[in-house]
Design a protein around this motif. Structure first.
Motif, PDB file in Angstrom:
ATOM      1  N   LEU A 202      37.959  33.274  42.285  1.00 35.91           N
ATOM      2  CA  LEU A 202      38.542  34.581  42.585  1.00 35.91           C
ATOM      3  C   LEU A 202      39.697  34.401  43.556  1.00 35.91           C
ATOM      4  O   LEU A 202      39.551  33.764  44.599  1.00 35.91           O
ATOM      5  CB  LEU A 202      37.480  35.508  43.185  1.00 35.91           C
ATOM      6  CG  LEU A 202      37.867  36.966  43.356  1.00 35.91           C
ATOM      7  CD1 LEU A 202      38.180  37.618  42.011  1.00 35.91           C
ATOM      8  CD2 LEU A 202      36.749  37.731  44.037  1.00 35.91           C
ATOM      9  N   ALA A 203      40.848  34.945  43.187  1.00 37.78           N
ATOM     10  CA  ALA A 203      42.038  34.790  44.022  1.00 37.78           C
ATOM     11  C   ALA A 203      42.928  36.010  43.877  1.00 37.78           C
ATOM     12  O   ALA A 203      42.844  36.756  42.903  1.00 37.78           O
ATOM     13  CB  ALA A 203      42.806  33.540  43.611  1.00 37.78           C
TER      14      ALA A 203
ATOM     15  N   TRP B  48      42.065  31.779  33.857  1.00 36.06           N
ATOM     16  CA  TRP B  48      42.340  32.832  34.828  1.00 36.06           C
ATOM     17  C   TRP B  48      42.694  34.113  34.095  1.00 36.06           C
ATOM     18  O   TRP B  48      43.486  34.125  33.178  1.00 36.06           O
ATOM     19  CB  TRP B  48      43.484  32.424  35.746  1.00 36.06           C
ATOM     20  CG  TRP B  48      43.073  31.415  36.758  1.00 36.06           C
ATOM     21  CD1 TRP B  48      43.258  30.069  36.706  1.00 36.06           C
ATOM     22  CD2 TRP B  48      42.379  31.679  37.983  1.00 36.06           C
ATOM     23  NE1 TRP B  48      42.722  29.463  37.820  1.00 36.06           N
ATOM     24  CE2 TRP B  48      42.171  30.431  38.621  1.00 36.06           C
ATOM     25  CE3 TRP B  48      41.897  32.821  38.598  1.00 36.06           C
ATOM     26  CZ2 TRP B  48      41.535  30.314  39.846  1.00 36.06           C
ATOM     27  CZ3 TRP B  48      41.254  32.711  39.815  1.00 36.06           C
ATOM     28  CH2 TRP B  48      41.083  31.466  40.426  1.00 36.06           C
ATOM     29  N   LYS B  49      42.057  35.223  34.539  1.00 35.72           N
ATOM     30  CA  LYS B  49      42.277  36.535  33.928  1.00 35.72           C
ATOM     31  C   LYS B  49      42.649  37.542  35.008  1.00 35.72           C
ATOM     32  O   LYS B  49      42.235  37.422  36.158  1.00 35.72           O
ATOM     33  CB  LYS B  49      41.019  36.993  33.208  1.00 35.72           C
ATOM     34  CG  LYS B  49      40.508  35.968  32.211  1.00 35.72           C
ATOM     35  CD  LYS B  49      40.201  36.599  30.924  1.00 35.72           C
ATOM     36  CE  LYS B  49      39.729  35.554  29.935  1.00 35.72           C
ATOM     37  NZ  LYS B  49      40.249  35.788  28.644  1.00 35.72           N
ATOM     38  N   LEU B  50      43.421  38.546  34.631  1.00 34.95           N
ATOM     39  CA  LEU B  50      43.811  39.618  35.540  1.00 34.95           C
ATOM     40  C   LEU B  50      42.643  40.584  35.690  1.00 34.95           C
ATOM     41  O   LEU B  50      42.128  41.100  34.687  1.00 34.95           O
ATOM     42  CB  LEU B  50      45.017  40.366  34.985  1.00 34.95           C
ATOM     43  CG  LEU B  50      46.381  39.698  35.082  1.00 34.95           C
ATOM     44  CD1 LEU B  50      46.485  38.505  34.139  1.00 34.95           C
ATOM     45  CD2 LEU B  50      47.477  40.688  34.777  1.00 34.95           C
ATOM     46  N   VAL B  51      42.217  40.809  36.905  1.00 37.53           N
ATOM     47  CA  VAL B  51      41.089  41.712  37.169  1.00 37.53           C
ATOM     48  C   VAL B  51      41.597  43.142  37.061  1.00 37.53           C
ATOM     49  O   VAL B  51      42.490  43.566  37.786  1.00 37.53           O
ATOM     50  CB  VAL B  51      40.479  41.441  38.567  1.00 37.53           C
ATOM     51  CG1 VAL B  51      39.391  42.456  38.881  1.00 37.53           C
ATOM     52  CG2 VAL B  51      39.935  40.030  38.647  1.00 37.53           C
TER      53      VAL B  51
ATOM     54  N   MET C  83      42.858  37.968  40.502  1.00 38.12           N
ATOM     55  CA  MET C  83      42.563  37.226  39.277  1.00 38.12           C
ATOM     56  C   MET C  83      41.213  36.534  39.415  1.00 38.12           C
ATOM     57  O   MET C  83      40.822  36.134  40.502  1.00 38.12           O
ATOM     58  CB  MET C  83      43.679  36.226  38.981  1.00 38.12           C
ATOM     59  CG  MET C  83      45.011  36.938  38.720  1.00 38.12           C
ATOM     60  SD  MET C  83      46.349  35.860  38.220  1.00 38.12           S
ATOM     61  CE  MET C  83      45.860  35.432  36.559  1.00 38.12           C
ATOM     62  N   ARG C  84      40.532  36.416  38.269  1.00 40.89           N
ATOM     63  CA  ARG C  84      39.213  35.796  38.235  1.00 40.89           C
ATOM     64  C   ARG C  84      39.217  34.685  37.189  1.00 40.89           C
ATOM     65  O   ARG C  84      39.742  34.867  36.095  1.00 40.89           O
ATOM     66  CB  ARG C  84      38.155  36.830  37.879  1.00 40.89           C
ATOM     67  CG  ARG C  84      36.749  36.274  37.816  1.00 40.89           C
ATOM     68  CD  ARG C  84      35.698  37.344  37.566  1.00 40.89           C
ATOM     69  NE  ARG C  84      35.569  38.167  38.777  1.00 40.89           N
ATOM     70  CZ  ARG C  84      35.731  39.493  38.813  1.00 40.89           C
ATOM     71  NH1 ARG C  84      36.012  40.162  37.724  1.00 40.89           N
ATOM     72  NH2 ARG C  84      35.606  40.155  39.936  1.00 40.89           N
ATOM     73  N   LYS C  85      38.621  33.566  37.540  1.00 39.79           N
ATOM     74  CA  LYS C  85      38.514  32.449  36.602  1.00 39.79           C
ATOM     75  C   LYS C  85      37.220  32.602  35.821  1.00 39.79           C
ATOM     76  O   LYS C  85      36.130  32.622  36.394  1.00 39.79           O
ATOM     77  CB  LYS C  85      38.530  31.111  37.350  1.00 39.79           C
ATOM     78  CG  LYS C  85      38.765  29.930  36.460  1.00 39.79           C
ATOM     79  CD  LYS C  85      38.969  28.682  37.295  1.00 39.79           C
ATOM     80  CE  LYS C  85      39.532  27.566  36.460  1.00 39.79           C
ATOM     81  NZ  LYS C  85      39.790  26.376  37.293  1.00 39.79           N
ATOM     82  N   ILE C  86      37.361  32.745  34.505  1.00 38.60           N
ATOM     83  CA  ILE C  86      36.221  32.931  33.617  1.00 38.60           C
ATOM     84  C   ILE C  86      36.270  31.854  32.544  1.00 38.60           C
ATOM     85  O   ILE C  86      37.253  31.766  31.799  1.00 38.60           O
ATOM     86  CB  ILE C  86      36.248  34.336  32.964  1.00 38.60           C
ATOM     87  CG1 ILE C  86      36.220  35.413  34.035  1.00 38.60           C
ATOM     88  CG2 ILE C  86      35.094  34.487  31.976  1.00 38.60           C
ATOM     89  CD1 ILE C  86      36.445  36.809  33.521  1.00 38.60           C
ATOM     90  N   GLU C  87      35.232  31.046  32.492  1.00 40.32           N
ATOM     91  CA  GLU C  87      35.134  29.968  31.509  1.00 40.32           C
ATOM     92  C   GLU C  87      36.390  29.093  31.503  1.00 40.32           C
ATOM     93  O   GLU C  87      36.927  28.744  30.460  1.00 40.32           O
ATOM     94  CB  GLU C  87      34.842  30.529  30.119  1.00 40.32           C
ATOM     95  CG  GLU C  87      33.509  31.249  30.022  1.00 40.32           C
ATOM     96  CD  GLU C  87      33.262  31.891  28.679  1.00 40.32           C
ATOM     97  OE1 GLU C  87      34.105  31.768  27.771  1.00 40.32           O
ATOM     98  OE2 GLU C  87      32.204  32.531  28.549  1.00 40.32           O
TER      99      GLU C  87
ATOM    100  N   LYS D 268      52.603  33.536  47.162  1.00 44.27           N
ATOM    101  CA  LYS D 268      51.416  33.151  47.922  1.00 44.27           C
ATOM    102  C   LYS D 268      50.184  33.341  47.053  1.00 44.27           C
ATOM    103  O   LYS D 268      50.140  34.252  46.230  1.00 44.27           O
ATOM    104  CB  LYS D 268      51.301  34.033  49.164  1.00 44.27           C
ATOM    105  CG  LYS D 268      50.094  33.786  50.025  1.00 44.27           C
ATOM    106  CD  LYS D 268      50.046  34.776  51.185  1.00 44.27           C
ATOM    107  CE  LYS D 268      48.726  34.695  51.919  1.00 44.27           C
ATOM    108  NZ  LYS D 268      48.597  35.718  52.939  1.00 44.27           N
ATOM    109  N   ILE D 269      49.208  32.486  47.255  1.00 45.37           N
ATOM    110  CA  ILE D 269      47.912  32.641  46.594  1.00 45.37           C
ATOM    111  C   ILE D 269      46.837  32.606  47.673  1.00 45.37           C
ATOM    112  O   ILE D 269      46.793  31.684  48.482  1.00 45.37           O
ATOM    113  CB  ILE D 269      47.648  31.529  45.564  1.00 45.37           C
ATOM    114  CG1 ILE D 269      48.717  31.543  44.470  1.00 45.37           C
ATOM    115  CG2 ILE D 269      46.249  31.681  44.955  1.00 45.37           C
ATOM    116  CD1 ILE D 269      48.628  30.375  43.510  1.00 45.37           C
ATOM    117  N   ALA D 270      45.993  33.622  47.693  1.00 47.44           N
ATOM    118  CA  ALA D 270      44.882  33.689  48.637  1.00 47.44           C
ATOM    119  C   ALA D 270      43.580  33.578  47.845  1.00 47.44           C
ATOM    120  O   ALA D 270      43.241  34.470  47.070  1.00 47.44           O
ATOM    121  CB  ALA D 270      44.923  34.996  49.418  1.00 47.44           C
TER     122      ALA D 270
END
Length: 134
Positions: free
Chosen positions: A100-101, A128-131, A121-125, A92-94
């Motif tokens: 931000l997900a 997607w990166k692990l917060v 996870m956060r989308k940067i430039e 699942k993805i929320a």
């Protein structure tokens, strides 16, 4: 009047199709980033794994060094272990917003362990990166 309604319905339909396509592409990118980061983590590729981490914008250089060293130590511990990553199955993805997900997934390891997990996870430039911090 009917032709205006048809045109508006057509525009609405196309907008929905475009939004669904973007969400699907976004979801696929998010899943791939998670899988690639975890594969790097469990294979001990420290530099590749670190490239998928988001420590937040408010960290100073000393905090960043401490977090980086902690990650490196954990990766060294993983490398010493014979347990390897078998699969990452997203369930699942929320989405909180477009960048931000939270992704929910089942992690399967070579020792037979299957563990339900989640990762913010956060989308940067565009990536997607692990917060690692809120």
């Amino acid at each position: 009047m009917k032709s205006v309604t048809k045109i508006l319905c057509g525009i609405l339909f196309l907008s929905l199709m475009f939004a669904c396509k973007q969400t699907n592409e976004n979801s696929e990118q998010l899943k791939l980033s998670l899988k690639t980061a975890l594969a790097a983590y469990y294979s001990g590729d420290i530099e590749a794994y670190k490239s998928y981490l988001d420590f937040g914008e408010t960290m100073d250089s000393i905090q960043m060094l401490i977090m980086t060293k902690a990650c490196e130590q954990r990766l060294n511990d993983i490398c010493a272990d014979t347990t390897r990553l078998v699969s990452v199955v997203p369930t699942k993805i929320a989405y909180k917003n477009d960048s931000l997900a939270t992704i929910y997934y089942v992690l399967s390891l070579s020792n037979g362990q299957k563990e339900p997990c989640s990762q913010k996870m956060r989308k940067i430039e565009g990536n997607w990166k692990l917060v690692m911090r809120n």
